[in-house]
Design a protein around this motif. Structure first.
Motif, PDB file in Angstrom:
ATOM      1  N   PHE A   1      15.926  27.807  -3.463  1.00 44.58           N
ATOM      2  CA  PHE A   1      16.009  27.045  -2.214  1.00 44.58           C
ATOM      3  C   PHE A   1      17.470  26.712  -1.975  1.00 44.58           C
ATOM      4  O   PHE A   1      18.157  26.200  -2.855  1.00 44.58           O
ATOM      5  CB  PHE A   1      15.185  25.764  -2.305  1.00 44.58           C
ATOM      6  CG  PHE A   1      15.310  24.883  -1.091  1.00 44.58           C
ATOM      7  CD1 PHE A   1      14.787  25.293   0.125  1.00 44.58           C
ATOM      8  CD2 PHE A   1      15.951  23.658  -1.172  1.00 44.58           C
ATOM      9  CE1 PHE A   1      14.914  24.486   1.252  1.00 44.58           C
ATOM     10  CE2 PHE A   1      16.078  22.852  -0.056  1.00 44.58           C
ATOM     11  CZ  PHE A   1      15.559  23.265   1.159  1.00 44.58           C
TER      12      PHE A   1
ATOM     13  N   ARG B   1      18.344  22.524   6.971  1.00 43.99           N
ATOM     14  CA  ARG B   1      17.067  22.222   6.309  1.00 43.99           C
ATOM     15  C   ARG B   1      16.795  23.175   5.155  1.00 43.99           C
ATOM     16  O   ARG B   1      16.018  22.848   4.275  1.00 43.99           O
ATOM     17  CB  ARG B   1      15.924  22.278   7.318  1.00 43.99           C
ATOM     18  CG  ARG B   1      16.061  21.240   8.420  1.00 43.99           C
ATOM     19  CD  ARG B   1      14.936  21.368   9.439  1.00 43.99           C
ATOM     20  NE  ARG B   1      15.171  20.494  10.564  1.00 43.99           N
ATOM     21  CZ  ARG B   1      14.804  19.216  10.607  1.00 43.99           C
ATOM     22  NH1 ARG B   1      14.172  18.707   9.569  1.00 43.99           N
ATOM     23  NH2 ARG B   1      15.054  18.473  11.657  1.00 43.99           N
TER      24      ARG B   1
ATOM     25  N   TRP C   1      14.257  29.252   1.846  1.00 39.69           N
ATOM     26  CA  TRP C   1      13.563  29.655   0.622  1.00 39.69           C
ATOM     27  C   TRP C   1      13.731  31.166   0.557  1.00 39.69           C
ATOM     28  O   TRP C   1      13.380  31.881   1.493  1.00 39.69           O
ATOM     29  CB  TRP C   1      12.101  29.246   0.696  1.00 39.69           C
ATOM     30  CG  TRP C   1      11.329  29.492  -0.564  1.00 39.69           C
ATOM     31  CD1 TRP C   1      11.822  29.694  -1.818  1.00 39.69           C
ATOM     32  CD2 TRP C   1       9.909  29.569  -0.681  1.00 39.69           C
ATOM     33  NE1 TRP C   1      10.811  29.879  -2.717  1.00 39.69           N
ATOM     34  CE2 TRP C   1       9.618  29.809  -2.044  1.00 39.69           C
ATOM     35  CE3 TRP C   1       8.854  29.466   0.224  1.00 39.69           C
ATOM     36  CZ2 TRP C   1       8.321  29.948  -2.510  1.00 39.69           C
ATOM     37  CZ3 TRP C   1       7.557  29.592  -0.250  1.00 39.69           C
ATOM     38  CH2 TRP C   1       7.304  29.827  -1.603  1.00 39.69           C
TER      39      TRP C   1
ATOM     40  N   PHE D   1      13.566  27.119   7.024  1.00 46.13           N
ATOM     41  CA  PHE D   1      12.956  25.839   7.372  1.00 46.13           C
ATOM     42  C   PHE D   1      13.559  25.224   8.629  1.00 46.13           C
ATOM     43  O   PHE D   1      12.905  24.424   9.299  1.00 46.13           O
ATOM     44  CB  PHE D   1      13.037  24.874   6.187  1.00 46.13           C
ATOM     45  CG  PHE D   1      12.117  25.273   5.060  1.00 46.13           C
ATOM     46  CD1 PHE D   1      10.760  25.020   5.136  1.00 46.13           C
ATOM     47  CD2 PHE D   1      12.609  25.938   3.951  1.00 46.13           C
ATOM     48  CE1 PHE D   1       9.900  25.409   4.121  1.00 46.13           C
ATOM     49  CE2 PHE D   1      11.766  26.329   2.926  1.00 46.13           C
ATOM     50  CZ  PHE D   1      10.403  26.062   3.014  1.00 46.13           C
TER      51      PHE D   1
ATOM     52  N   TRP E   1      10.821  18.665   9.416  1.00 44.06           N
ATOM     53  CA  TRP E   1      10.401  19.096   8.091  1.00 44.06           C
ATOM     54  C   TRP E   1      11.533  19.030   7.068  1.00 44.06           C
ATOM     55  O   TRP E   1      12.646  19.482   7.322  1.00 44.06           O
ATOM     56  CB  TRP E   1       9.863  20.515   8.124  1.00 44.06           C
ATOM     57  CG  TRP E   1       8.529  20.731   8.778  1.00 44.06           C
ATOM     58  CD1 TRP E   1       8.205  21.722   9.650  1.00 44.06           C
ATOM     59  CD2 TRP E   1       7.326  19.978   8.578  1.00 44.06           C
ATOM     60  NE1 TRP E   1       6.874  21.638  10.023  1.00 44.06           N
ATOM     61  CE2 TRP E   1       6.313  20.566   9.371  1.00 44.06           C
ATOM     62  CE3 TRP E   1       6.998  18.855   7.818  1.00 44.06           C
ATOM     63  CZ2 TRP E   1       5.008  20.073   9.417  1.00 44.06           C
ATOM     64  CZ3 TRP E   1       5.708  18.363   7.870  1.00 44.06           C
ATOM     65  CH2 TRP E   1       4.728  18.968   8.654  1.00 44.06           C
TER      66      TRP E   1
ATOM     67  N   TYR F   1      11.810  20.293   3.089  1.00 42.37           N
ATOM     68  CA  TYR F   1      11.107  21.082   2.068  1.00 42.37           C
ATOM     69  C   TYR F   1      11.040  20.317   0.752  1.00 42.37           C
ATOM     70  O   TYR F   1      12.038  19.812   0.259  1.00 42.37           O
ATOM     71  CB  TYR F   1      11.844  22.397   1.870  1.00 42.37           C
ATOM     72  CG  TYR F   1      11.287  23.281   0.780  1.00 42.37           C
ATOM     73  CD1 TYR F   1       9.999  23.788   0.856  1.00 42.37           C
ATOM     74  CD2 TYR F   1      12.069  23.615  -0.325  1.00 42.37           C
ATOM     75  CE1 TYR F   1       9.496  24.617  -0.144  1.00 42.37           C
ATOM     76  CE2 TYR F   1      11.581  24.446  -1.321  1.00 42.37           C
ATOM     77  CZ  TYR F   1      10.292  24.936  -1.227  1.00 42.37           C
ATOM     78  OH  TYR F   1       9.807  25.744  -2.215  1.00 42.37           O
ATOM     79  N   LYS F   2       9.849  20.225   0.165  1.00 41.04           N
ATOM     80  CA  LYS F   2       9.650  19.471  -1.075  1.00 41.04           C
ATOM     81  C   LYS F   2       9.133  20.333  -2.225  1.00 41.04           C
ATOM     82  O   LYS F   2       8.689  19.806  -3.241  1.00 41.04           O
ATOM     83  CB  LYS F   2       8.676  18.315  -0.818  1.00 41.04           C
ATOM     84  CG  LYS F   2       9.252  17.182   0.007  1.00 41.04           C
ATOM     85  CD  LYS F   2      10.194  16.325  -0.814  1.00 41.04           C
ATOM     86  CE  LYS F   2      10.613  15.081  -0.046  1.00 41.04           C
ATOM     87  NZ  LYS F   2      11.412  14.152  -0.865  1.00 41.04           N
TER      88      LYS F   2
ATOM     89  N   VAL G   1       2.897  25.154  -0.337  1.00 44.09           N
ATOM     90  CA  VAL G   1       4.208  24.672   0.083  1.00 44.09           C
ATOM     91  C   VAL G   1       4.078  23.230   0.559  1.00 44.09           C
ATOM     92  O   VAL G   1       3.210  22.911   1.379  1.00 44.09           O
ATOM     93  CB  VAL G   1       4.790  25.546   1.206  1.00 44.09           C
ATOM     94  CG1 VAL G   1       6.116  24.972   1.708  1.00 44.09           C
ATOM     95  CG2 VAL G   1       4.994  26.971   0.692  1.00 44.09           C
TER      96      VAL G   1
ATOM     97  N   LEU H   1       5.650  20.056   2.551  1.00 46.37           N
ATOM     98  CA  LEU H   1       6.587  19.732   3.622  1.00 46.37           C
ATOM     99  C   LEU H   1       6.511  18.239   3.915  1.00 46.37           C
ATOM    100  O   LEU H   1       5.426  17.690   4.123  1.00 46.37           O
ATOM    101  CB  LEU H   1       6.252  20.527   4.885  1.00 46.37           C
ATOM    102  CG  LEU H   1       6.332  22.052   4.755  1.00 46.37           C
ATOM    103  CD1 LEU H   1       5.747  22.719   5.992  1.00 46.37           C
ATOM    104  CD2 LEU H   1       7.771  22.499   4.535  1.00 46.37           C
TER     105      LEU H   1
END
Length: 727
Positions: free
Chosen positions: A110, A118, A121, A142, A153, A155-156, A173, A175
């Motif tokens: 990432f 953002r 990936w 993202f 969003w 990304y987590k 995934v 978010l």
């Protein structure tokens, strides 16, 4: 980031830094009517409760006003623009190490930079990854996704099912809307590079999901969305098995934890034959665990001590660490296992230990050592060990006479951490760094033992004239507290060196040497000194180092930090006029206590995403889960201590405080922004100077992207410049 983790056990253990706990059994709790009356009294005495309305119109109006005032003041300083530009160069540089995970010869990463705010990936082959210019293949953009869906969003992470008999890998995934801990989970087809409209989907919540097989998940979430299945700490209590193609509401209930538990989270264990053992870990408190396995229609509790962390299965042995002295009685004989040890026992789905399943000691640390991490790779267990706050990594295998621990040939005198390891992969990624040594990412082969350097960070600041020293000082009770000091060579000990002292002191989190380009460029290179205090409450010397400062014993943590500050002044490295302190989250509480207990020692205090109202912390967001660390306001003895310590309740308008800088985030759904807001409001009402900056997005990190990180750091170092470097 590990996109292909086999078990979420490690993340479960670290869920706070989620925070967790409920009062210990046997402690007297106030009757409900007394607690209600006490709550009414607090409401009547606290005129600033309106600031706890996270997105209330009046509260946000106050926040925006403070933001505007603080930004106008700090950004007007000529040094700010230069610091922000340097910070942006560092956080957006393409020369950062693209950390990732491996699956079947592909490295997944990432990445964020100035163009991809953002993040992307992406993936590349392991061979390409080893080159200076890898050929990346974007999986998800993202920024584009957020624009397409008109969402904020963040990304987590992703958890992927990648069994070799499945051609198309699928991933869950996560978010986050603006950086919150709560996430929306959506299934993603890794080969087709698209989200599945008919795949597994979980609505926004603090959820947990674990792959059992391609068509089955173990799931815990906010079932029904009404909060009825959440614990008092705000985490899920019900674990269900969900089959592909069926509605979420039809998932089968497997386990329900108590409302007073912190939460319940699913996990799986991989057996040598490729099958999985399904289970759930329940956290009654932040520091205790109960492990249950699903065996047919039965739920079996594993016979492990309450303070233990499960690692996984290796050589048909169940590996786990213990954080308490543990006595096992078998056939009338007592066997003691010391706190902090790594143990292994034959794996049997049973609720008791017998002669055939007595644990073995794999590794027992000494008083100045601590096991920081245990991971699994192909054919080996890897153990990261801190020895007097210096890192080592050992490969553990089974020999004829017992367990063999072999120290890997890795750089010394710094911090080592395993950034990726997987039971199905031979290649391991290990990171090395020091205060003055940029990160190096190394590759270790479990089969050959070969270690090679894959990538290294550039030097972001001139370290040639800097020196690192490790010192120690006796705390108030005589305990020796180590700390690191980084400063220019040959400085005069005349009390004039601008010095920043950092601390955390909680939740068994270790403060270890790390390379920080922002700190080096924006502070050390400009003549400032940096001090890292290894105070109690952390995990630098194992569980006992942490447990020494729990609940009503917490003053020792604060005494430790004060002792370090006094040493710096007594040895004329600096003086109160030139000494600043900084800490975040639990470290933010530390800063609040230092502000109210010893305002004479510092001239700058950066209070980041803090807890400060310790009589209401357990009522705000994840606060109830931290009672095991701090104590409960509902327990008379603990409440007495909390009231005596709570920064919010120990502010006095007549006291001369240094001007603090409060930093928090509106979207932080872990530590409530009301803590920082209300404390700052006390300063405002008393007519005392303070600075306040609240990022409207960003979650508990107070920054949702690299640009915001650069701005926040530039603001903080501008503040430190004004306070500590000005003659």
């Amino acid at each position: 980031m590990d996109f292909f983790r086999k078990s979420s056990l490690a993340s479960i253990v670290l869920l706070g830094l989620l925070g967790c706990s409920s009062p210990d059994s046997g402690v007297t709790i106030q009757p409900a009517d007394v607690a209600v009356e006490q709550a009414k009294k607090v409401l009547a005495e606290d005129p600033y409760l309106w600031l706890e309305e996270v997105e209330g119109e009046q509260a946000l109006g106050w926040v925006k006003g403070q933001n505007n005032r603080t930004l106008a003041q700090l950004q007007a300083n000529p040094v700010y623009a230069s610091l922000e530009a340097q910070a942006l160069d560092i956080v957006n540089s393409s020369e950062r190490i693209p950390y990732g995970s491996i699956r079947n010869g592909q490295v997944y990463n990432f990445w964020q930079d100035a163009t991809n705010v953002r993040g992307l990936w992406r993936k590349t082959s392991l061979e390409s990854y080893a080159t200076d210019q890898p050929e990346w293949d974007t999986i998800v953009d993202f920024d584009a996704l957020a624009t397409l869906e008109n969402k904020n969003w963040v990304y987590k992470g992703a958890d992927c099912y990648t069994a070799k008999d499945i051609a198309n890998y699928k991933c869950l995934v996560s978010l986050s809307d603006g950086g919150k801990d709560a996430v929306t989970v959506r299934e993603f087809d890794l080969s087709a590079k698209q989200f599945l409209s008919d795949g597994f989907t979980l609505p926004e919540a603090k959820s947990g999901a674990e792959w059992v097989d391609y068509n089955t998940l173990l799931v815990t979430t906010n079932w029904g969305g009404d909060g009825s299945t959440l614990t008092e700490s705000g985490y899920p209590s019900v674990v269900k098995r969900w089959k592909r193609g069926t509605p979420l509401e039809q998932a089968d209930t497997l386990f329900t934890a108590s409302k007073t538990d912190v939460g319940a989270f699913p996990f799986t264990l991989d057996k040598a034959d490729g099958s999985k053992v399904e289970g759930v870990v329940v956290a009654p408190t932040f520091f205790t665990r109960e492990y249950y396995l699903f065996s047919g229609a039965q739920v079996v509790k594993l016979p492990l001590p309450e303070q233990s962390d499960l690692v996984g299965l290796y050589e048909e042995q169940l590996f786990f660490t213990v954080k308490q002295d543990w006595t096992v009685t078998v056939d009338g004989n007592d066997i003691l296992f010391k706190s902090g040890s790594l143990l292994a026992m034959p794996f049997v789905v049973s609720s008791s230990i017998t002669q055939a399943t007595i644990p073995e000691v794999v590794f027992e640390p000494n008083e100045r050592q601590a096991i920081e991490d245990v991971t699994m790779t192909k054919g080996q267990i890897l153990m990261t060990l801190s020895d007097n706050v210096v890192g080592n990594v050992f490969a553990i295998t089974k020999g004829k006479s017992g367990w063999i621990s072999t120290k890997l040939d890795l750089p010394a005198n710094g911090t080592l951490s395993v950034s990726f390891a997987d039971p199905d992969e031979d290649t391991v990624f290990v990171n090395y760094e020091g205060f003055l040594t940029p990160d190096s990412l190394m590759s270790y082969s479990a089969s050959t033992g070969k270690v090679s350097t894959l990538k290294s960070l550039p030097s972001w600041f001139d370290a040639d004239d800097l020196v690192v020293e490790q010192k120690q000082v006796a705390s108030k009770d005589g305990t020796l507290i180590p700390f690191f000091v980084i400063h220019k060579k040959g400085i005069k000990h005349d009390g004039n060196t601008p010095t920043l002292l950092y601390g955390y002191g909680g939740f068994q989190v270790s403060m270890r040497p790390s390379y920080n380009g922002l700190r080096g460029k924006l502070w050390l290179e400009r003549g400032g000194a940096f001090v890292l205090a290894n105070i109690r409450g952390g995990g630098e010397f194992g569980p006992k180092w942490h447990q020494a400062g729990l609940k009503t014993h917490r003053q020792v943590i604060y005494d430790d930090f004060i002792a370090v500050g006094e040493w710096l002044i007594d040895h004329k490295l600096t003086s109160p006029e030139h000494l600043g302190i900084q800490g975040g989250s639990n470290g933010g509480l530390l800063m609040g206590v230092m502000l109210t207990q010893r305002p004479d020692l510092w001239n700058a205090v950066i209070v980041q995403v803090p807890l400060l109202d310790m009589l209401r912390y357990h009522l705000l967001l994840a606060g109830a889960s931290w009672v095991g660390e701090y104590g409960s306001p509902d327990v008379p003895e603990e409440r007495e201590w909390l009231e005596a310590m709570s920064p919010y309740h120990n502010f006095h308008a007549a006291t001369d405080y240094p001007e603090p800088f409060f930093v928090t985030s509106t979207k932080d759904d872990r530590v409530h922004p009301g803590h920082a807001r209300k404390m700052a409001k006390l300063f405002e009402a008393a007519g005392k100077p303070f600075l306040y900056y609240e990022n409207i997005d960003g979650g508990h990190s107070a920054a949702a992207n690299q640009q915001e990180t650069a701005r926040r750091v530039a603001l903080e170092f501008t503040y430190l410049t004004e306070k500590l470097m000005t003659e």
